[in-house]
Write a protein that holds these residues in place. Sequence first.
Motif, PDB file in Angstrom:
ATOM      1  N   THR A  27     -11.638  11.121 -11.187  1.00 62.58           N
ATOM      2  CA  THR A  27     -11.564  10.346  -9.944  1.00 62.58           C
ATOM      3  C   THR A  27     -12.565  10.855  -8.912  1.00 62.58           C
ATOM      4  OG1 THR A  27      -9.214  10.287 -10.392  1.00 62.58           O
ATOM      5  CG2 THR A  27      -9.935   9.396  -8.277  1.00 62.58           C
ATOM      6  N   ILE A  28     -12.598  12.167  -8.728  1.00 58.25           N
ATOM      7  CA  ILE A  28     -13.470  12.724  -7.681  1.00 58.25           C
ATOM      8  C   ILE A  28     -14.929  12.736  -8.118  1.00 58.25           C
ATOM      9  CG2 ILE A  28     -14.054  14.834  -6.401  1.00 58.25           C
ATOM     10  CD1 ILE A  28     -11.627  13.649  -5.260  1.00 58.25           C
ATOM     11  N   HIS A  29     -15.205  13.413  -9.218  1.00 58.18           N
ATOM     12  CA  HIS A  29     -16.595  13.669  -9.582  1.00 58.18           C
ATOM     13  C   HIS A  29     -17.302  12.446 -10.136  1.00 58.18           C
ATOM     14  CE1 HIS A  29     -20.008  15.196 -11.950  1.00 58.18           C
ATOM     15  NE2 HIS A  29     -20.111  16.054 -10.967  1.00 58.18           N
ATOM     16  N   GLU A  30     -16.607  11.682 -10.957  1.00 60.79           N
ATOM     17  CA  GLU A  30     -17.275  10.557 -11.610  1.00 60.79           C
ATOM     18  C   GLU A  30     -17.206   9.273 -10.793  1.00 60.79           C
ATOM     19  OE1 GLU A  30     -19.163  10.640 -14.383  1.00 60.79           O
ATOM     20  OE2 GLU A  30     -18.882  12.799 -14.051  1.00 60.79           O
ATOM     21  N   TYR A  31     -16.214   9.218  -9.907  1.00 56.83           N
ATOM     22  CA  TYR A  31     -15.964   7.936  -9.260  1.00 56.83           C
ATOM     23  C   TYR A  31     -16.184   7.998  -7.744  1.00 56.83           C
ATOM     24  CZ  TYR A  31     -13.419   3.755  -7.842  1.00 56.83           C
ATOM     25  OH  TYR A  31     -13.062   2.578  -7.272  1.00 56.83           O
ATOM     26  N   ARG A  32     -15.404   8.813  -7.033  1.00 58.68           N
ATOM     27  CA  ARG A  32     -15.463   8.754  -5.563  1.00 58.68           C
ATOM     28  C   ARG A  32     -16.673   9.475  -4.970  1.00 58.68           C
ATOM     29  NH1 ARG A  32      -9.167   9.582  -3.846  1.00 58.68           N
ATOM     30  NH2 ARG A  32      -8.391   7.756  -4.961  1.00 58.68           N
ATOM     31  N   LEU A  33     -17.064  10.606  -5.557  1.00 59.56           N
ATOM     32  CA  LEU A  33     -18.151  11.383  -4.960  1.00 59.56           C
ATOM     33  C   LEU A  33     -19.476  10.607  -4.962  1.00 59.56           C
ATOM     34  CD1 LEU A  33     -18.990  14.024  -3.585  1.00 59.56           C
ATOM     35  CD2 LEU A  33     -19.514  14.942  -5.846  1.00 59.56           C
ATOM     36  N   PRO A  34     -19.930  10.096  -6.118  1.00 58.33           N
ATOM     37  CA  PRO A  34     -21.206   9.358  -6.077  1.00 58.33           C
ATOM     38  C   PRO A  34     -21.126   8.127  -5.188  1.00 58.33           C
ATOM     39  CG  PRO A  34     -20.138   9.105  -8.212  1.00 58.33           C
ATOM     40  CD  PRO A  34     -19.391  10.169  -7.488  1.00 58.33           C
ATOM     41  N   ARG A  35     -19.970   7.478  -5.218  1.00 60.08           N
ATOM     42  CA  ARG A  35     -19.809   6.266  -4.431  1.00 60.08           C
ATOM     43  C   ARG A  35     -19.849   6.570  -2.930  1.00 60.08           C
ATOM     44  NH1 ARG A  35     -15.432   1.520  -5.470  1.00 60.08           N
ATOM     45  NH2 ARG A  35     -15.667   0.463  -3.479  1.00 60.08           N
ATOM     46  N   LEU A  46     -19.844  -1.762  -3.283  1.00 59.24           N
ATOM     47  CA  LEU A  46     -20.130  -0.448  -3.852  1.00 59.24           C
ATOM     48  C   LEU A  46     -19.292  -0.230  -5.115  1.00 59.24           C
ATOM     49  CD1 LEU A  46     -20.194   1.201  -0.409  1.00 59.24           C
ATOM     50  CD2 LEU A  46     -21.996   1.615  -2.074  1.00 59.24           C
ATOM     51  N   TRP A  47     -18.549  -1.273  -5.517  1.00 56.04           N
ATOM     52  CA  TRP A  47     -17.661  -1.162  -6.654  1.00 56.04           C
ATOM     53  C   TRP A  47     -18.446  -0.826  -7.930  1.00 56.04           C
ATOM     54  CZ3 TRP A  47     -17.348  -4.124 -11.179  1.00 56.04           C
ATOM     55  CH2 TRP A  47     -16.200  -3.882 -11.960  1.00 56.04           C
ATOM     56  N   GLY A  48     -17.951   0.160  -8.663  1.00 54.07           N
ATOM     57  CA  GLY A  48     -18.545   0.491  -9.957  1.00 54.07           C
ATOM     58  C   GLY A  48     -19.887   1.190  -9.876  1.00 54.07           C
ATOM     59  N   ARG A  49     -20.338   1.522  -8.669  1.00 57.60           N
ATOM     60  CA  ARG A  49     -21.617   2.236  -8.549  1.00 57.60           C
ATOM     61  C   ARG A  49     -21.376   3.738  -8.683  1.00 57.60           C
ATOM     62  NH1 ARG A  49     -21.393  -3.150  -7.350  1.00 57.60           N
ATOM     63  NH2 ARG A  49     -23.361  -3.985  -6.588  1.00 57.60           N
ATOM     64  N   GLY A  50     -22.250   4.400  -9.433  1.00 59.15           N
ATOM     65  CA  GLY A  50     -22.050   5.824  -9.688  1.00 59.15           C
ATOM     66  C   GLY A  50     -23.340   6.607  -9.637  1.00 59.15           C
ATOM     67  N   TRP A  51     -23.363   7.691 -10.395  1.00 57.71           N
ATOM     68  CA  TRP A  51     -24.507   8.606 -10.357  1.00 57.71           C
ATOM     69  C   TRP A  51     -25.811   7.912 -10.747  1.00 57.71           C
ATOM     70  CZ3 TRP A  51     -23.814  12.671  -7.619  1.00 57.71           C
ATOM     71  CH2 TRP A  51     -22.567  13.311  -7.572  1.00 57.71           C
ATOM     72  N   ASN A  52     -25.727   6.954 -11.703  1.00 57.28           N
ATOM     73  CA  ASN A  52     -26.959   6.270 -12.139  1.00 57.28           C
ATOM     74  C   ASN A  52     -27.635   5.546 -10.984  1.00 57.28           C
ATOM     75  OD1 ASN A  52     -26.666   7.105 -14.705  1.00 57.28           O
ATOM     76  ND2 ASN A  52     -25.663   5.216 -15.431  1.00 57.28           N
ATOM     77  N   GLN A  53     -26.815   4.804 -10.224  1.00 61.26           N
ATOM     78  CA  GLN A  53     -27.360   4.054  -9.088  1.00 61.26           C
ATOM     79  C   GLN A  53     -27.873   5.004  -8.006  1.00 61.26           C
ATOM     80  OE1 GLN A  53     -24.572   3.080 -10.667  1.00 61.26           O
ATOM     81  NE2 GLN A  53     -25.221   1.060 -11.389  1.00 61.26           N
ATOM     82  N   LEU A  54     -27.160   6.117  -7.827  1.00 62.63           N
ATOM     83  CA  LEU A  54     -27.568   7.099  -6.841  1.00 62.63           C
ATOM     84  C   LEU A  54     -28.942   7.670  -7.196  1.00 62.63           C
ATOM     85  CD1 LEU A  54     -26.646   8.502  -4.277  1.00 62.63           C
ATOM     86  CD2 LEU A  54     -25.565  10.262  -5.662  1.00 62.63           C
ATOM     87  N   ALA A  55     -29.128   7.950  -8.487  1.00 59.13           N
ATOM     88  CA  ALA A  55     -30.419   8.477  -8.944  1.00 59.13           C
ATOM     89  C   ALA A  55     -31.539   7.475  -8.696  1.00 59.13           C
ATOM     90  CB  ALA A  55     -30.343   8.830 -10.431  1.00 59.13           C
ATOM     91  N   MET A  56     -31.200   6.181  -8.849  1.00 61.91           N
ATOM     92  CA  MET A  56     -32.221   5.146  -8.602  1.00 61.91           C
ATOM     93  C   MET A  56     -32.616   5.085  -7.131  1.00 61.91           C
ATOM     94  SD  MET A  56     -30.819   2.046 -10.932  1.00 61.91           S
ATOM     95  CE  MET A  56     -31.511   0.858  -9.816  1.00 61.91           C
ATOM     96  N   LEU A  57     -31.659   5.418  -6.261  1.00 63.55           N
ATOM     97  CA  LEU A  57     -31.909   5.298  -4.825  1.00 63.55           C
ATOM     98  C   LEU A  57     -32.702   6.490  -4.279  1.00 63.55           C
ATOM     99  CD1 LEU A  57     -31.176   3.391  -2.446  1.00 63.55           C
ATOM    100  CD2 LEU A  57     -29.251   4.895  -1.958  1.00 63.55           C
ATOM    101  N   LEU A  58     -32.534   7.655  -4.926  1.00 60.51           N
ATOM    102  CA  LEU A  58     -33.095   8.898  -4.368  1.00 60.51           C
ATOM    103  C   LEU A  58     -34.580   8.845  -4.025  1.00 60.51           C
ATOM    104  CD1 LEU A  58     -31.141  11.753  -6.190  1.00 60.51           C
ATOM    105  CD2 LEU A  58     -30.956  10.961  -3.828  1.00 60.51           C
ATOM    106  N   PRO A  59     -35.451   8.329  -4.915  1.00 58.64           N
ATOM    107  CA  PRO A  59     -36.887   8.350  -4.560  1.00 58.64           C
ATOM    108  C   PRO A  59     -37.185   7.619  -3.260  1.00 58.64           C
ATOM    109  CG  PRO A  59     -36.545   7.415  -6.772  1.00 58.64           C
ATOM    110  CD  PRO A  59     -35.211   7.766  -6.245  1.00 58.64           C
ATOM    111  N   TRP A  60     -36.364   6.618  -2.940  1.00 61.97           N
ATOM    112  CA  TRP A  60     -36.608   5.807  -1.739  1.00 61.97           C
ATOM    113  C   TRP A  60     -36.290   6.561  -0.456  1.00 61.97           C
ATOM    114  CZ3 TRP A  60     -39.038   1.218  -2.339  1.00 61.97           C
ATOM    115  CH2 TRP A  60     -39.093   0.723  -3.642  1.00 61.97           C
ATOM    116  N   LEU A  61     -35.564   7.690  -0.598  1.00 70.05           N
ATOM    117  CA  LEU A  61     -35.271   8.505   0.584  1.00 70.05           C
ATOM    118  C   LEU A  61     -36.553   9.059   1.187  1.00 70.05           C
ATOM    119  CD1 LEU A  61     -32.110  10.520  -0.520  1.00 70.05           C
ATOM    120  CD2 LEU A  61     -32.234   8.539   0.964  1.00 70.05           C
ATOM    121  N   LEU A  62     -37.624   9.113   0.374  1.00 73.90           N
ATOM    122  CA  LEU A  62     -38.908   9.611   0.869  1.00 73.90           C
ATOM    123  C   LEU A  62     -39.450   8.759   2.010  1.00 73.90           C
ATOM    124  CD1 LEU A  62     -40.777  10.630  -2.396  1.00 73.90           C
ATOM    125  CD2 LEU A  62     -40.007  12.114  -0.537  1.00 73.90           C
TER     126      LEU A  62
END
Lengths: 255, 318
Positions: free
Chosen positions: B46-54, B176-192
């Motif tokens: 619940t925490i690591h796979e689901y709520r934290l990335p979200r 934000l439903w169902g979004r996890g680490w994969n989507q977060l990784a996709m977003l990271l480069p754009w933080l630049l």
Amino acid sequence: MSLSTHNLSVGYHDTAIVKQVDLTIPEGKIIALLGPNGCGKSTLLKAMARILSPMDGQVHWQGQNLHGIASKKLAQQLALLPQTQPIPEGIKVKDLVAYGRSPYTGFWGRISKEDHDIITQVMQETGITELAEQLVSELSGGQRQRVWLAMTLAQDTPYLLLDEPTTYMDLSHQVELMHLLRKLNLQGKTIITVLHDINQAARYCDHLIVMKKGKIVTQGSPDSVLTQRLLKEVFSLSAQIHQDPIAKTPMCVVE
Amino acid sequence: MATRSLPFLILAMIGLLIANLMFGAVSIPFKQILAGLQTGNEHYFTIHEYRLPRTILAMLVGAMMALAGALVQGVIRNPLASPDVLGVSHGAGLAAVFYMTFFPNADISWLPAVALVGSLVAALMLWWLCGSHSSTIKLAITGVALAALYASCIDFLMLVKPLEINNALLWLTGSLWGRGWNQLAMLLPWLLLIPFALWLAKPLNLIHLGDDSAISLGIKANKLRLASLAIAVGLTASCVAICGPIGFLGLVAPHLTRKLVGGRHQILLPATMLVGAILLLLADLVARTIDPPIELPAGIMTAIIGAPYFLWLLLRTK
């Protein structure tokens, strides 16, 4: 020799408003641009402040094409007070005046001790010290005009370009402004201002440039420029020229 | 007043980050959150796979969309402007719906890339129609017209091809439903893009004074507008690609922040990101906990707050 135009044509949307004007601004003077509405005086001023790009011809600053000079460097030489300004939201008077120091500050806009002294001084000169903490959006039109003038003065440039600076000001503030311009001129600034009031121009300015339909009709000292014939020709006005009893400058009285 | 608000905003955001980890279909006590990060713990999934990335995603998307809105409002000089208003978000939406309608069997993981292309095309379309020397009013009006055009195209596709469109519906409301680490990784480069946006703080202050004054103060007005809008499009596109168009965030957050901390962009830009993060964290928290285990899309929550705010803004704008 510092600011000059060479065969300058400039305007909006492919329509030239200023047409093939050759002009050299006499240095160290207060110069008034006069003429009826739509004659191109504001357009000429904007071209000299590099707001508008020439359609033809050039504006030179110390022999160089104005548009070839680094914009930050030029901002330390020429400052413009536009005719109308937007009302910025959430900006305090002291912050707006501080923006005038932008050509001298780094990328984050940090204000140095020297910047701060200049800001304090121009706020005193324009009589807005007590407004420092107020929001610009809450001021009256005349107060706002003085705040913008202070911002322009904070730019600390040898050349000042003012587009109808007395608009929105009551009479006493207009007089104060003209006296301030004289004082700044004595400190060595060259001031070019668009004015509507011919008598004000004749009284406070050293050099008048009269325009009509995008061309310069005549220029020179108020005594040499202001004639009955000129007022008839340029402003379609039947008026007499008398001597101002106090300043001894020419004064036009409408018939 | 300006800088004093920042610590409160940071505290509010941290509070919401913790709340988002604690609450949901199952409530997890505060003390067990850290334990939930360890593998093998009963709350690990619940925490690591689901709520934290979200939660991290909600924070970042909120901040980026708000920053995009502040950049657009900064150069358009209109509090009603935002990436929604310029048609960038709807361009992304139309591209995605088009993709789902005409390639119903195609890989759904391509959706973000398609949305990205759509928003870029929408931005270029706006630029092509207005040119680089256009007035801000023209830019805003053209943007509104284009946004309406894209929205009506979406409606048309939904009427003509109702079956294929079901997948798109949830995505279109912004969730934000169902979004996890994969989507977060996709977003990271754009933080630049964020440091580049902050770099514009000083010129944005000056463009606020009108083009004439800005140019006189040494700013290249057209270059600044191009840079600012390009960064805003990049931020919006990356967020829309991952969460769908979350409406009104880019409009409300910067406007609210301007009321709070004033108009100097050195403070406004960072504060806007905090407010945007707070708003989306709050929206997602409410959306997840209002009627568990059913979830509402966060986009509906932001619209419930944002739409009346927009109308109020519209009515008091002269």
